[in-house]
Write an enzyme that holds these catalytic residues in place. Structure first.
Site: not given
Length: 161
Positions: A16, A18, A20, A118, A124, A147
């Protein structure tokens, strides 16, 4: 022609890249002389995920396991999985005031009841659980970061893939 990596370089794969948080990690690692970075990015030609779609769940779990399998085959020493606080905090049975830790997981049924979010919450939670199960089976060293909110300036103003 690319310059050869320094003799004492370490190779790091950032999935990932790209995104943030990952883009800041890439920028930090590139500022050091001893890292060679391999990054993965999503296909920009595909639509971003739809929070209403449950497909996101299978994608998160499968994607996580694919990265772990490839890392295991490449004899990677440690994998850091960036997850989310949603994988650990959405549990009405967790004792009030007790800090969240490695034993706290979001409750799957509670995740399903929150219809708007959901799929993301559940994806996650399940992806992180699968990561730890894979680590237990293979002996891989896996660390997760969960985070709650990430904000700040972009690491790069434009991306060219």
């Amino acid at each position: 022609m690319e310059a050869p990596p320094p003799a004492t370089s370490s190779t790091v794969c950032v999935t990932g890249a790209g995104g943030f948080l990952a883009s800041w990690l890439v920028k930090l690692l590139l500022s050091k002389d001893h890292y060679v970075i391999n990054g993965t990015v999503r296909d920009l030609g595909k639509k971003t995920f739809d929070f209403i779609s449950v497909d996101i769940i299978a994608t998160a779990v499968t994607g996580t396991l694919n990265v772990l399998r490839a890392s295991h085959e490449a004899k990677v020493k440690r994998v850091v999985v960036v997850s989310s606080v949603v994988a650990v905090f959405n549990n009405p049975n967790w004792p009030t005031g007790e800090p969240f830790n490695e034993d706290s997981w979001s409750d799957e049924e509670t995740c399903r009841k929150n219809e708007e979010w959901y799929p993301y919450y559940l994806s996650k939670t399940l992806a992180e659980r699968e990561a730890f199960e894979y680590a237990a089976k293979t002996g891989m060293d896996i660390v997760t970061i969960c985070p709650a909110l990430i904000m700040g300036p972009l690491a790069y103003s434009t991306y060219k893939y």
